[in-house]
Design a protein around this motif. Structure first.
Motif: not given
Length: 380
Positions: A324-329, A337-340
């Motif tokens: 997941r993104s560091l700033t939230g899903s 999440d995508s690795i982008m």
């Protein structure tokens, strides 16, 4: 599924906003190269490479070329693609109009060649080596040699090669052993073996014009005794028709990762008929015309490979899911999440994009100054 989208917007930006090619409209070669024309040419070129060459890239790498005593068979589809390329006039974009070329600036041709390389580098090496051989003959050949070979090489009905390396020597060409024996009619008999010869044999063209470095009997040792010879696969009659088969043969294929669709040949010359091009014992000087063009071509190959790799990396990053993104899903309805979304992935992609854009600008700038060197009436 691999992807490739020709960077036409980037091409246009460089021509218009960085290089300002329209300010050279009063120079030979540039008078007909308006931005509109350049963009139209490259748009059609993009269609050709993506529809014709890109689908054959995987085929060429899997099938490779096949050698037999009768010759070399290129991968399925290569012959039809080559025919379509010749019929479309693509190889002749920047060649001399005196010999059937279109005379456009080389800075236009490099954009097309980048697209060819990105979509199918193995295929692109066949016309690439031919253009290098054309350039050497154009620079140092006699008028008769130019009339004999260049029109067919400009149209790419005939191919060309560069023969330097031998089994016992590569970069130290002063050690080469291939010999040339003068004949009464002014020709030479060439004997020796060359290795790693790209496109040394293939089934795409009716003739192949080999440029071969050899040492004339009695010539000085080292690089000061090297001469350059035109050694055609088929001898050419005075009327331009093909004559007897020369004693220049491909005796095997060598393997190069990623370009199996290009025939990398071991060439054997057994008293093959050759013709001196340029001055005796100064063949390396003329060969460097072709080698220097090839060096720029290798840089272009690096850019083409990096561009298509970047585009596929972006597509993969958008599709591959992990964490997941560091700033939230960012996609809570998905299992991950995508690795982008990960900063380091975006950093790597931006590094690649910056490299590509910088390399492209440098390549186009170099090509433009090559055009100015050859075409500007201003000596300075």
């Amino acid at each position: 599924m691999p992807v490739y989208n020709a960077p036409l917007r980037e091409f246009s930006f460089l021509y218009k906003d960085v290089l300002g090619v329209e300010r050279y409209a009063n120079m030979p070669g540039f008078e007909n190269a308006s931005l509109d024309l350049i963009e139209q040419v490259l748009e059609e070129g993009a269609k050709f490479v993506t529809e014709t060459l890109f689908p054959l890239n995987h085929v060429g790498d899997v099938e490779g070329c096949v050698w037999s005593p009768e010759g070399v068979k290129t991968p399925t589809g290569f012959k039809d693609a080559y025919k379509a390329m010749v019929e479309g006039g693509w190889p002749a974009l920047s060649s001399d109009p005196e010999y059937g070329g279109q005379g456009l600036p080389h800075v236009v041709n490099v954009a097309f060649n980048e697209m060819v390389t990105a979509t199918n580098m193995a295929f692109g090496m066949y016309p690439g080596l031919t253009h290098g051989a054309y350039s050497a003959i154009h620079a140092g050949g006699t008028e008769e040699q130019k009339r004999t070979y260049l029109p067919k090489m400009v149209s790419f009905e005939w191919a060309g090669t560069m023969n330097l390396t031998e089994p016992h020597c590569g970069t130290d060409l002063g050690l080469l052993r291939t010999k040339a024996v003068p004949q009464a009619d002014g020709s030479y008999k060439i004997t020796g073996q060359k290795i790693w010869i790209s496109g040394g044999e293939q089934d795409l063209t009716e003739n192949i014009i080999h440029l071969v470095l050899a040492r004339i009997e009695g010539a000085p040792a080292g690089v000061k005794g090297i001469s350059l010879f035109i050694v055609p696969k088929f001898l050419v009659n005075p009327d331009g028709s093909l004559g007897a088969r020369n004693t220049a043969q491909c005796v095997g294929l060598e393997e190069k990762m990623g370009i199996h669709g290009n025939a990398t040949c071991v060439m054997q010359y057994d008293e093959a008929t050759g013709y001196l091009i340029g001055e005796a014992n100064k063949g390396l000087n003329l060969m460097f015309v072709m080698m220097n063009e090839a060096r720029l071509g290798v840089g272009l190959q690096g850019l083409g490979m990096s561009e298509v790799a970047y585009q596929n990396a972006v597509a993969f990053a958008k599709d591959r899911r992990q964490g997941r993104s560091l700033t939230g899903s960012k996609e809570p309805d998905q299992p991950a999440d995508s690795i982008m979304v990960h900063p380091d992935v975006r950093r790597m992609l931006m590094d690649a994009k910056c490299f590509n854009e910088g390399a492209r600008a440098f390549l186009f700038w170099t090509a433009l100054y090559g055009d100015l060197l050859h075409n500007s009436p201003d000596e300075k």
